[in-house]
Design an enzyme around this catalytic site. Structure first.
Site, mmCIF file in Angstrom:
data_model
loop_
_atom_site.group_PDB
_atom_site.id
_atom_site.type_symbol
_atom_site.label_atom_id
_atom_site.label_comp_id
_atom_site.label_asym_id
_atom_site.label_seq_id
_atom_site.Cartn_x
_atom_site.Cartn_y
_atom_site.Cartn_z
ATOM 1 N N ASP A 9 0.780 -1.244 0.000
ATOM 2 C CA ASP A 9 0.000 0.000 0.000
ATOM 3 C C ASP A 9 0.813 1.297 0.000
ATOM 4 O O ASP A 9 0.476 2.246 0.723
ATOM 5 C CB ASP A 9 -0.967 0.014 1.188
ATOM 6 C CG ASP A 9 -1.977 -1.114 1.152
ATOM 7 O OD1 ASP A 9 -1.913 -1.955 0.230
ATOM 8 O OD2 ASP A 9 -2.822 -1.186 2.052
ATOM 9 N N LYS A 96 -7.101 -4.812 -3.168
ATOM 10 C CA LYS A 96 -7.882 -5.320 -2.038
ATOM 11 C C LYS A 96 -8.865 -4.264 -1.564
ATOM 12 O O LYS A 96 -8.689 -3.085 -1.832
ATOM 13 C CB LYS A 96 -6.959 -5.750 -0.905
ATOM 14 C CG LYS A 96 -6.085 -4.626 -0.379
ATOM 15 C CD LYS A 96 -5.024 -5.153 0.572
ATOM 16 C CE LYS A 96 -4.142 -4.063 1.090
ATOM 17 N NZ LYS A 96 -4.788 -3.067 1.899
ATOM 18 N N CYS A 138 -2.013 -2.256 7.644
ATOM 19 C CA CYS A 138 -1.967 -3.200 6.510
ATOM 20 C C CYS A 138 -0.678 -4.012 6.447
ATOM 21 O O CYS A 138 -0.702 -5.175 6.035
ATOM 22 C CB CYS A 138 -2.236 -2.461 5.210
ATOM 23 S SG CYS A 138 -3.928 -1.774 5.180
#
Length: 190
Positions: A9, A96, A138
């Protein structure tokens, strides 16, 4: 057996100036690019938040634990990888959170709908290195899922940026207790 690097990310909305900025994110993006220049990983993949309609994950009154301001909306500049991240070594991107929270990269799928774990297994990957943003969200979730899948897991903390000292310390305790190899110190500005 092969080894893969999972970049978690490193997106505009999670770096300075983004909708859900983590202080130090842009610096981590640049540091990951430097790391990639000397990397000997057989496989390099990236995950990204790519929200379409994630339900209660977005809130006008977020609690910053399970609900957040709008961020990384599919197709927006905020969802793009940060310009300081060299994506040329990345061979697959796993999106995601289209219709869910999507904390772990293992919830993501590539452009052919193949999930991350299947992708790694098809390439005989048994060891993963995890870097990215945010250490306490994350990155943590991705590393824990890697461990649950039986993958040897190293988190290069100097290549992660965390939201707060308290939640990063909690994440490190959880990761260490689960068997992750933790190297370096995370970037935590606040």
């Amino acid at each position: 057996m092969s080894r893969a690097l999972i970049i978690v990310d490193v997106q505009n909305d999670f770096c300075e100036g983004g909708a859900l900025a983590v202080a130090g994110g842009a610096g981590v993006a640049a540091a990951i690019s430097e790391f990639l220049a000397d990397s000997e990983h057989e496989h390099v993949v990236a995950t990204r938040d790519y929200h379409v309609d994630p339900g209660t994950h977005f809130s006008d009154d977020p609690d910053f634990v399970r609900s957040w301001p709008r961020h990384c909306v599919a197709g927006t500049a905020g969802a793009a990888f940060h310009p300081e991240l060299d994506v040329s070594p990345v061979t697959a991107v796993f999106s995601k959170g289209q219709y869910s929270d999507g904390y772990s990269g293992f919830e993501g799928v590539d452009r052919t709908d193949l999930d991350l774990l299947t992708w790694l297994r098809e390439r005989n990957v048994h060891q993963v290195d995890v870097v990215g943003i945010a250490t306490d969200h994350c990155v943590r979730a991705t590393a824990l899922d890697a461990l649950k899948a039986g993958l040897g897991t190293t988190v290069h903390l100097q290549l992660t940026a965390g939201v707060s000292r308290a939640t990063v310390e909690q994440a490190l305790d959880e990761l260490g207790g689960a068997g992750a190899n933790l190297l370096g110190d995370p970037v935590v500005v606040s």
